[in-house]
Enzyme design. Structure first.
Site, PDB file in Angstrom:
ATOM      1  N   ASP A 127      -3.515  -1.675  -2.530  1.00 42.62           N
ATOM      2  CA  ASP A 127      -4.713  -2.137  -1.823  1.00 42.62           C
ATOM      3  C   ASP A 127      -6.000  -1.571  -2.426  1.00 42.62           C
ATOM      4  O   ASP A 127      -7.076  -2.156  -2.295  1.00 42.62           O
ATOM      5  CB  ASP A 127      -4.626  -1.863  -0.329  1.00 42.62           C
ATOM      6  CG  ASP A 127      -4.390  -0.407   0.014  1.00 42.62           C
ATOM      7  OD1 ASP A 127      -4.614  -0.056   1.177  1.00 42.62           O
ATOM      8  OD2 ASP A 127      -3.991   0.363  -0.870  1.00 42.62           O
TER       9      ASP A 127
ATOM     10  N   SER B 103       0.812  -1.225   0.000  1.00 40.83           N
ATOM     11  CA  SER B 103       0.000   0.000   0.000  1.00 40.83           C
ATOM     12  C   SER B 103       0.841   1.269   0.000  1.00 40.83           C
ATOM     13  O   SER B 103       0.716   2.111   0.896  1.00 40.83           O
ATOM     14  CB  SER B 103      -0.921  -0.024   1.228  1.00 40.83           C
ATOM     15  OG  SER B 103      -1.657  -1.209   1.238  1.00 40.83           O
TER      16      SER B 103
ATOM     17  N   ARG C 127       7.949   6.518  -3.566  1.00 41.27           N
ATOM     18  CA  ARG C 127       8.247   7.181  -2.284  1.00 41.27           C
ATOM     19  C   ARG C 127       7.469   6.453  -1.191  1.00 41.27           C
ATOM     20  O   ARG C 127       6.535   5.727  -1.489  1.00 41.27           O
ATOM     21  CB  ARG C 127       7.841   8.652  -2.314  1.00 41.27           C
ATOM     22  CG  ARG C 127       6.342   8.877  -2.444  1.00 41.27           C
ATOM     23  CD  ARG C 127       5.997  10.358  -2.445  1.00 41.27           C
ATOM     24  NE  ARG C 127       6.408  10.954  -3.718  1.00 41.27           N
ATOM     25  CZ  ARG C 127       5.624  10.988  -4.795  1.00 41.27           C
ATOM     26  NH1 ARG C 127       4.428  10.442  -4.768  1.00 41.27           N
ATOM     27  NH2 ARG C 127       6.054  11.528  -5.914  1.00 41.27           N
TER      28      ARG C 127
HETATM   29  O1  LIG Z   1      -4.428   0.751   3.509  1.00 42.78           O
HETATM   30  P1  LIG Z   1      -3.634   1.950   3.913  1.00 42.78           P
HETATM   31  O2  LIG Z   1      -2.373   1.612   4.613  1.00 42.78           O
HETATM   32  O3  LIG Z   1      -4.492   2.933   4.648  1.00 42.78           O
HETATM   33  O4  LIG Z   1      -3.181   2.658   2.523  1.00 42.78           O
HETATM   34  C1  LIG Z   1      -4.025   3.532   1.830  1.00 42.78           C
HETATM   35  C2  LIG Z   1      -3.170   4.348   0.858  1.00 42.78           C
HETATM   36  O5  LIG Z   1      -2.184   5.047   1.630  1.00 42.78           O
HETATM   37  C3  LIG Z   1      -1.385   5.923   0.823  1.00 42.78           C
HETATM   38  O6  LIG Z   1      -0.508   6.632   1.658  1.00 42.78           O
HETATM   39  C4  LIG Z   1      -0.567   5.103  -0.171  1.00 42.78           C
HETATM   40  O7  LIG Z   1       0.252   5.943  -0.967  1.00 42.78           O
HETATM   41  C5  LIG Z   1      -1.519   4.289  -1.053  1.00 42.78           C
HETATM   42  O8  LIG Z   1      -0.777   3.439  -1.908  1.00 42.78           O
HETATM   43  C6  LIG Z   1      -2.468   3.464  -0.192  1.00 42.78           C
HETATM   44  O9  LIG Z   1      -3.438   2.860  -1.038  1.00 42.78           O
END
Ligand SMILES: O=P(O)(O)OC[C@H]1O[C@@H](O)[C@H](O)[C@@H](O)[C@@H]1O
Ligand SMILES: Nc1ncnc2c1ncn2[C@@H]1O[C@H](COP(=O)(O)OP(=O)(O)O)[C@@H](O)[C@H]1O
Length: 451
Positions: free
Chosen positions: A197, A144, A159
Site C-alpha cells: 500500500d 499490506s 511474515r
Molecule cells: O495500511 P495498513 O494496514 O496500515 O498497513 C501499513 C503497513 O503495515 C505494516 O505492518 C506492513 O508490514 C506494511 O506492509 C504496511 O504497508
C-alpha cells in the site's frame, strides 16, 4: 490530587519525550538499516523491490478492479482512471473479523475475500459472470504485509504483522493463493499486479498531484511503512532490474528498531501482548493499532500504582486492545477538563478535579506526539540520503491515523523542522486519498502495458 500522581505523570511524559539529538541518531541508524536491506535479504528492513519502475504522469486512463487487504479493512474497488490526474471510484469496505485473520488455515481469509469480490461483481458487473478468461476483469491487489517480489505479480509472504497470524500462509505467494480461490469460485477476475500500500500511495500521489516530484509514499494506518524511488544501480541485491533505471522500494520501516529511542515500560508490556513479539518495534510506537492500547496501559499503571480513578479498573477497558486510537483523537482535539471527562466517562474513568483531568490529557497527548516525532526519522533520513537534500520534494500519505488524528501532520512537520531545519519547508506532504485502490489500478495498468 495525590502529589505522587503528578510526579508519575511527569515521569511518564519525559519517558515519551524524543529529544532532537536522539531523532538525529536514529536517522543515522535508519540509513544504515536501509543500506543493509538493499545489499541482501533477511535484514531488519525488507527493502523489497516492487518491480514498478516509473511513476504515473497523470494522463493514464483505463478501468480496473482493485483489492485492498489492510490491517483493519478489506476494500473492493472499481477504478476508472480518467487522465488529468482524475478518477472515478466505487468501493465496498468490510472490517476483517478477528477469527479470520488469526487462524491455523488461510482458507477462511481467502473465502472472506472471495465472498466480497463475488458480491461486488454481482452488484456491479453481472454481465461478466461466466465470460471466457480473455474477458476477465483486470485487478490490482494491494497486500499490506511484508512480501518479497520476483516480479509485479510473483510474491512471497515474509511474515504477518499488525493483528494477523496465519502461520500456513508464510513463505507462500498469497496472490496465487487468492487466484486459486477465485478460480474455484469461477470469479471473472485476473490479478495483474500485487503491490504494497505504500507503493500504491506513492504512485497515487504522483498521479493526482501535479507536483512532479513525489519521492515517497507513507502509510499511517493500522500499521506504518514507507516506499521510495531508488536507482536500480544502488540496489546490490537486485539481480534483474529489467534494464530499468529506477525501482520503487517497499521499505517495511515498521520493523525498524533504534538504540537512541528506547522503549518505555508500556511499549514492552504491549509488545508481549501481540502475535509478533519483538518485531515491528517502530510501528508499535507509531501506528493506529497501538496508540490507544499504549494509553490504556498508561491509565492502568496510574490506577494500580497511584490510585488514579480511586484504584478502580474500568470494566469496559479491562481487556488488551479495548481502547481504540480514535478515543485518543477525541481527547487531544481540545485541551480542557470537560472534554476529557466527557470522552472518558463512558469508559468508567472519573477525575477528582480539573487539574487531574488535564494531567491525563497530557498523558494522551504525549503518546500521539511521540508517534509523530518518531515518524520524522525515516522521512528525514530518506530526504537527506537519497539525493533530495536542499530540493523541493513531495510526499503522499494515507491511512486513518494521519487522516483523523488531530494535527498529526503538524506535529510531524515540527519534528522535521527540528531535524532538517530550513529544509523542512522544501517538503510538501499531501493526503493520497484512496492511495491503495488507485495505486493498485495504476500498477495493474503498468503491468498490462509491459506484458
Ligand atoms: O495500511 P495498513 O494496514 O496500515 O498497513 C501499513 C503497513 O503495515 C505494516 O505492518 C506492513 O508490514 C506494511 O506492509 C504496511 O504497508
Ligand atoms: N479517528 C481516528 N483517530 C486515530 N486513529 C484512527 C481513527 N479512526 C481509525 N483509526 C485507526 O486507524 C487504523 C485503521 O487504518 P485504515 O487506514 O483505516 O485501515 P487499514 O490499516 O486497514 O488500511 C486503526 O488502527 C484505527 O485504530
Amino acid at each position: 490530587m495525590e502529589a505522587n500522581l503528578e510526579q508519575a505523570v511527569k515521569k511518564l511524559i519525559s519517558d515519551f519525550e524524543c529529544p532532537t539529538d536522539a531523532l538525529k541518531h536514529a536517522m543515522e541508524d535508519f540509513d544504515e538499516l536501509r543500506r543493509k536491506g538493499l545489499e541482501k535479504d533477511d535484514e531488519m528492513l525488507a527493502m523489497a523491490p516492487a518491480y514498478i519502475s516509473s511513476v504515473p504522469t497523470g494522463e493514464e486512463t483505463g478501468d480496473f478492479l482493485a483489492l485492498d487487504l489492510g490491517g483493519t479493512n478489506l476494500r473492493v474497488c472499481w477504478v476508472r482512471l480518467l487522465g488529468e490526474g482524475k478518477y472515478e471510484m466505487k468501493q465496498s469496505k468490510a472490517t476483517l473479523p478477528r477469527e479470520i485473520v488469526r487462524n491455523e488455515s488461510a482458507q477462511p481469509l481467502v473465502d472472506f475475500i472471495c465472498d466480497h469480490i463475488e458480491l461486488f461483481i454481482n452488484e456491479n458487473f453481472p454481465e461478466k459472470v461466466g465470460v471466457p478468461e480473455k474477458e476477465f476483469l483486470p485487478m490490482g491487489f494491494t497486500f499490506s504485509y511484508p512480501m518479497s517480489q520476483r516480479s509485479i505479480v510473483d510474491t512471497t509472504l515474509i511474515r504477518w504483522t499488525k493483528g494477523f497470524n496465519i502461520p500456513e500462509a508464510i513463505g507462500l505467494d498469497f496472490g496465487s493463493t487468492l487466484t486459486q480461490g477465485m478460480k474455484d469460485r469461477k470469479l471473472p477476475v485476473v490479478i495483474e499486479a500485487v503491490i504494497n500500500d505504500t507503493v500504491g500511495t506513492l504512485v497515487t500521489r504522483a498521479y493526482t498531484s501535479n507536483a512532479y516530484n513525489t519521492i515517497m509514499g507513507v502509510i499511517f494506518g493500522t500499521g506504518s511503512n514507507g516506499a521510495y524511488i531508488e536507482n536500480s544501480s544502488d540496489i546490490p541485491k537486485l539481480n534483474d532490474a529489467g534494464n530499468k533505471e529506477k525501482m520503487l522500494i517497499n521499505i517495511e520501516w515498521g520493523a525498524s528498531s533504534f538504540k537512541s529511542l528506547p522503549a518505555t515500560r508500556y511499549d514492552l508490556l504491549l509488545d508481549h501482548d501481540t502475535p509478533n513479539p519483538g518485531r515491528q518495534m517502530f510501528e508499535k510506537r507509531v501506528s493506529g493499532m497501538y496508540l490507544g492500547e499504549l494509553f490504556r496501559r498508561a491509565l492502568f499503571h496510574l490506577i494500580k500504582v497511584y490510585n488514579f480513578n480511586n484504584g478502580i479498573i474500568p470494566p469496559s477497558v479491562t481487556d488488551s486492545w479495548s481502547l481504540e486510537t480514535s478515543v485518543l483523537s477525541r481527547i487531544v482535539v481540545n485541551r480542557s477538563a470537560e472534554n476529557i471527562k466527557e470522552v472518558l466517562r463512558p469508559y468508567g474513568i472519573r477525575f477528582r478535579d480539573d487539574s487531574e483531568a488535564l494531567l491525563i490529557y497530557d498523558v494522551a497527548y504525549c503518546i500521539g506526539r511521540r508517534s509523530a516525532r518518531i515518524s520524522s526519522v525515516p522521512i528525514a533520513s530518506l530526504y537527506l540520503t537519497t539525493g533530495h537534500a536542499g530540493k523541493k520534494a513531495d510526499i503522499g500519505v494515507d491511512g486513518s491515523l494521519v487522516e483523523h488524528y488531530p494535527n498529526f501532520v503538524g506535529m510531524l512537520r515540527d519534528a522535521l523542522k527540528d531535524v532538517l531545519g530550513e529544509d523542512e519547508k522544501n517538503i510538501s506532504i499531501g493526503i493520497a486519498k484512496d492511495g491503495s485502490g488507485i495505486g493498485a489500478a495504476l500498477c495493474a495498468l503498468q503491468a498490462v502495458k509491459e506484458k
